[in-house]
Design a protein around this motif. Structure first.
Motif, PDB file in Angstrom:
ATOM      1  N   LEU A 172      32.771  -0.775  -5.671  1.00 46.63           N
ATOM      2  CA  LEU A 172      32.810  -2.235  -5.794  1.00 46.63           C
ATOM      3  C   LEU A 172      32.702  -2.934  -4.443  1.00 46.63           C
ATOM      4  O   LEU A 172      32.142  -4.026  -4.343  1.00 46.63           O
ATOM      5  N   ASP A 173      33.251  -2.309  -3.414  1.00 43.18           N
ATOM      6  CA  ASP A 173      33.272  -2.936  -2.082  1.00 43.18           C
ATOM      7  C   ASP A 173      33.011  -1.857  -1.031  1.00 43.18           C
ATOM      8  O   ASP A 173      33.932  -1.396  -0.357  1.00 43.18           O
TER       9      ASP A 173
ATOM     10  N   ALA B  75      37.016   1.798  -6.237  1.00 39.71           N
ATOM     11  CA  ALA B  75      37.108   0.636  -5.350  1.00 39.71           C
ATOM     12  C   ALA B  75      35.955   0.618  -4.350  1.00 39.71           C
ATOM     13  O   ALA B  75      35.385  -0.439  -4.047  1.00 39.71           O
ATOM     14  N   ARG B  76      35.614   1.787  -3.843  1.00 40.68           N
ATOM     15  CA  ARG B  76      34.538   1.859  -2.850  1.00 40.68           C
ATOM     16  C   ARG B  76      33.197   1.434  -3.449  1.00 40.68           C
ATOM     17  O   ARG B  76      32.383   0.785  -2.777  1.00 40.68           O
TER      18      ARG B  76
ATOM     19  N   TYR C  37      42.540  -0.933  -4.461  1.00 39.69           N
ATOM     20  CA  TYR C  37      43.024  -0.405  -3.176  1.00 39.69           C
ATOM     21  C   TYR C  37      44.546  -0.359  -3.150  1.00 39.69           C
ATOM     22  O   TYR C  37      45.144   0.646  -2.732  1.00 39.69           O
TER      23      TYR C  37
ATOM     24  N   ALA D  93      38.334  -4.851  -6.254  1.00 36.61           N
ATOM     25  CA  ALA D  93      38.464  -3.769  -5.280  1.00 36.61           C
ATOM     26  C   ALA D  93      39.809  -3.844  -4.560  1.00 36.61           C
ATOM     27  O   ALA D  93      40.407  -2.805  -4.239  1.00 36.61           O
TER      28      ALA D  93
ATOM     29  N   ASP E 239      37.454  -5.127 -12.042  1.00 33.68           N
ATOM     30  CA  ASP E 239      36.489  -4.995 -10.950  1.00 33.68           C
ATOM     31  C   ASP E 239      37.035  -5.514  -9.625  1.00 33.68           C
ATOM     32  O   ASP E 239      36.269  -5.801  -8.702  1.00 33.68           O
TER      33      ASP E 239
ATOM     34  N   ASN F  35      34.435  -2.089   2.699  1.00 34.17           N
ATOM     35  CA  ASN F  35      35.862  -2.329   2.914  1.00 34.17           C
ATOM     36  C   ASN F  35      36.441  -1.149   3.709  1.00 34.17           C
ATOM     37  O   ASN F  35      36.600  -0.050   3.186  1.00 34.17           O
TER      38      ASN F  35
ATOM     39  N   ILE G  83      39.680   0.628   2.447  1.00 33.09           N
ATOM     40  CA  ILE G  83      39.483   1.601   1.372  1.00 33.09           C
ATOM     41  C   ILE G  83      39.002   2.931   1.948  1.00 33.09           C
ATOM     42  O   ILE G  83      39.513   4.006   1.605  1.00 33.09           O
TER      43      ILE G  83
END
Length: 841
Positions: free
Chosen positions: A309-310, A306-307, A284, A280, A278, A313, A316
């Protein structure tokens, strides 16, 4: 033992200071108040004070405070007591009370070194660097060798941007602990003394051989200074001491990414993500690796995760947009960039990318609005170049020239502005002016393909075909879309009566021009598709990818690019017969295109179809293209097909310049080894190790030659020498496992081969060596367990599972197992290992 990073950046780690911003005092590691003076205090303090210090160390601050106040009630002039109270209050975040306590101690004893140091530390916590510096200098006037004051003043001077003065202070901290020596390394780097910094880093690493924190901190620091090889070595040492630590693997993967070692970076980041799926930041970085490996769909798949999860960001989002744009999914990139701009509305890169998407999507007015905003935020030549390009695409040449000229005022060497000024001049019939601008653009950007092509057009128009030919040959080498260049080159060659070359280049043009035209891909809901795709099991996802490639090839059976990817897809899935059918079709479509024959030859060699690979590469070479890369590919294919004499003859046709390449030297050394010239091959690999002491493949290759010569002791020495440089090399562990097995050191062999599997989970040879070792020693249960791991891994490929199952079942039901290999079995194991190395390394 914890190792911490923050947000993927290199900051404070392991209790040591690694500065990411020289202006941020809060990022500075100082000796903490509770630990700044414990050694001298304990040597001089009363038994009561020592008990209080013990309470402080145990974080029993309320009890410590009560005990200290009792001391002060009985002895109101105790400097020691007020120092203890100030330290306790500071840890309880009562900074005003702490300051008052320290000042009370100074009122009693103005010469108290301990109190001046504590007060200086407190001022730094309160972000009062000038007051802190005054206190530390006050200490040093009284005690020039004071460790705490020299250290803290050195750190403070680093923050102020005075590394030369900081170096003096850190050198005076005697004896120097690891934290001080690490700060000294950083100070040398900041003072532009890289050689001294690397020397100090090497000394610290050697002195702290078994300290994982030191190796990790050094690795992070060296990586931040772009010393990637040295950083990699330290992080590998940390991983060897504390395997399976996410932060170590993450930073190691990041260093490998930044040094363009993409396959190794993918491997290490995969290990990191197994520990923390998990993360991110790790996803990335993996997205960056896959992008650089030209695997855009896999990269986007990772970035979609990744997006989730975060979602805020920006890095990303920007990478997702960049990949989408590179694949012509401009409509999909636009909302992603807009989401990024909601988070970072003044981010120039996001605005520039959004403007470019609008241009490619035909929304010119929106593009101009975006680039106008970019100019306001980023007053640079780049911004004006973007705005000028928008006006140029609309045919507003006067407005475009105005923007390009404004860009050149800011940067007279900006190649984009220079090229576009030439482009407009050429379209306006001003050939001499255009030529001047194109030549200036190429002076500052020699591989600017558009400028090369336009200059070649001017040379053709001026009746100077020889000059145009040279420019066009340069253009097709550097252009990402060279079809036009091949056509023009063929026409120039015809005018010069170079008919064979003209026919060859015209064939290449026909192949390239039949490939996919530029423009958006069929579907414009890419991220929805990827989100759905990511939910599928691995096998179903692979089947979906294969199905898409097959459908694309059916739609465009005349496009070599589609057929090539279809052949590659079939080979990946183990369907060699279908792949060969497709390559035969591809040969017909790409008839005469030496470039496509080269690509197919390299592809077939990768999947061990050596006869077909040799045929294709030979045809490409016979087309009259005399390139070192093509000769190298053919020599390498001969070698892998065990045609060693042909490999040698072809390799020796490479030019003197090409023979400087490390890959060519390694191929030649391996060829000599297989022709029995072991001394010559060994000498070449020793030279290679001297040139590249951190290349694990060179150590392993030399060790294998030594095994061929019957000298396992020398092989072990070579591999151990390599491990001093690259302690976490899966290849070196594999080699050591082979040597240990041959020497009957079974426990060591099992451990080393297991470690090779851990470090190289994507390499079939790692599993094979371990499985065969267990099998040869009669450990069928362990061999079966390795086989199961292999079958469930990404390395399994087209594994013949049924045959292996039958062998293992027969062994399990047979006679009593052996527990060690006899001499004959060891000889067979060695020959098998050498063959495995030839096939897969």
């Amino acid at each position: 033992m914890s190792i911490a990073t923050h947000g993927g950046t290199r900051t404070r780690v392991c209790g040591f200071a690694v500065f990411s911003s020289a202006a941020a005092i809060s990022a500075v590691l100082l000796l903490p108040l509770c630990a700044a003076f414990p050694a001298p205090l304990r040597g001089q303090s009363s038994e009561d004070a020592q008990q209080i210090e013990a309470l402080i160390e145990q974080n029993r601050l309320d009890e410590a405070r009560t005990e200290t106040q009792e001391i002060l009630r009985s002895n109101p002039r105790s400097v020691e007591g007020y120092n203890l109270l100030g330290m306790i209050l500071a840890q309880q975040q009562d900074l005003a009370g702490a300051a008052a306590s320290f000042r009370r101690a100074l009122a009693i004893d103005p010469e108290s070194i301990r109190t001046h140091n504590n007060l200086g530390n407190l001022y730094l916590i309160e972000k009062e660097p000038e007051l802190a510096e005054g206190e530390f200098r006050s200490v040093l006037r009284r005690d020039p060798a004071n460790r705490a004051a020299n250290y803290n003043l050195g750190v403070l001077l680093m923050v102020k941007g005075c590394p030369a003065d900081a170096i003096v202070r850190f050198r005076r901290v005697q004896p120097a602990d690891a934290s001080t020596r690490l700060q000294l390394v950083r100070a040398y780097f900041d003072n532009k003394q890289s050689s001294l910094a690397l020397q100090a880093a090497h000394q610290l690493s050697a002195a702290a051989r078994s300290d994982v924190q030191v190796h990790f901190s050094l690795g992070v620091l060296l990586g931040s200074e772009k010393q990637y090889k040295a950083a990699q070595l330290e992080l590998e040492k940390a991983d060897a001491l504390q395997p399976g630590t996410f932060e170590i693997l993450y930073n190691l993967g990041e260093d490998l990414l930044r040094s363009a070692q993409y396959p190794q970076a993918e491997l290490v980041l995969t290990r990191a993500l197994r520990l923390r799926p998990d993360s991110a930041d790790a996803l990335y970085r993996m997205g960056q690796v896959l992008t650089n490996e030209s695997r855009p769909l896999d990269a986007l798949d990772v970035l979609v995760r990744a997006r989730k999860l975060d979602p805020r960001n920006v890095n990303i989002l920007f990478l997702m947009a960049q990949i989408s744009m590179s694949r012509n999914y401009f409509e999909d990139a636009i909302p992603v960039l807009k989401d990024g701009l909601k988070i970072a509305p003044r981010q120039p890169a996001l605005i520039a990318a959004l403007g470019e998407c609008y241009v490619m999507a035909g929304e010119s007015e929106k593009a101009i609005a975006a680039f106008d905003q970019l100019v306001q935020i980023e007053h640079s030549a780049r911004s004006y170049a973007f705005l000028g390009l928008s006006y140029r695409s609309l045919g507003r040449f006067d407005q475009a020239k105005q923007e390009f000229l404004l860009g050149l005022q800011l940067d007279p060497k900006n190649s984009v502005c220079l090229y576009n000024m030439g482009y407009i001049a050429e379209r306006q019939g001003k050939a001499a002016t255009a030529e001047k601008y194109f030549e200036q653009a190429l002076q500052h950007a020699p591989n600017y393909s558009d400028a090369i092509l336009e200059l070649a057009n001017l040379r053709i128009a001026a009746g100077r075909p020889q000059e145009a030919e040279a420019l066009l040959r340069r253009y097709v080498r550097v252009s990402h879309d060279p079809a036009t260049g091949y056509y023009k080159l063929a026409m120039v060659e015809r005018s010069l009566r170079e008919m064979d070359a003209a026919n060859r280049d015209l064939a290449v043009f026909r192949t390239l021009s039949s490939q996919s035209a530029s423009g958006s891909y069929p579907y414009q809901h890419l991220f929805d598709y990827l989100a759905d795709r990511s939910q599928l099991p691995t096998q179903a996802r692979q089947q979906l990818d294969v199905q898409q490639v097959v459908e694309e090839a059916k739609k465009h059976p005349d496009r070599p690019e589609s057929l090539y990817f279809l052949a590659e897809t079939y080979l990946k899935s183990g369907q060699k017969d279908k792949a060969l059918q497709v390559t035969a079709q591809l040969d017909q479509v790409a008839q005469g295109d030496y470039r496509m024959f080269t690509l197919v030859g390299v592809l077939m060699a990768r999947y061990r179809l050596f006869d077909g690979a040799i045929d294709h590469l030979t045809i490409a070479l016979q087309a009259g293209v005399d390139t070192d890369q093509l000769r190298f590919d053919l020599a390498d294919t001969y070698f892998r097909a065990h045609h060693y004499q042909e490999a040698l003859e072809t390799a020796l046709q490479v030019s003197p310049e090409g023979r400087k390449d490390e890959a060519w030297l390694a191929l030649l050394a391996d060829t000599y080894a297989h022709l029995g010239q072991l001394d010559r091959a060994s000498a070449m690999y020793r030279d290679a190790i001297a040139r590249n002491p951190d290349n694990d493949q060179d150590y392993l290759s030399l060790a294998l030659i030594q095994l061929r010569a019957g000298d396992p002791d020398a092989a072990r020495q070579t591999l151990n020498c390599g491990r001093t440089r690259i302690p976490e090399s899966g290849k070196l562990f594999w080699g050591l496992g082979i040597v240990s097995a041959l020497q009957g050191r079974n426990d060591e062999a099992a451990s080393e081969l297991e470690r090779a599997v851990d470090l190289l989970p994507e390499w079939p040879g790692a599993y094979s060596a371990l499985g065969v070792f267990y099998f040869q020693n009669g450990q069928v249960v362990q061999a079966r367990e390795v086989f199961e791991r292999f079958r469930s891994s990404d390395a399994s490929g087209s594994l013949s599972s049924d045959q292996i199952e039958r062998v293992l079942d027969a062994a399990a039901g047979g006679s009593a197992p052996r527990h060690s290999m006899d001499a004959r079995a060891r000889a067979q194991f060695l020959q098998w290992a050498l063959l495995l190395a030839d096939r897969t390394l």
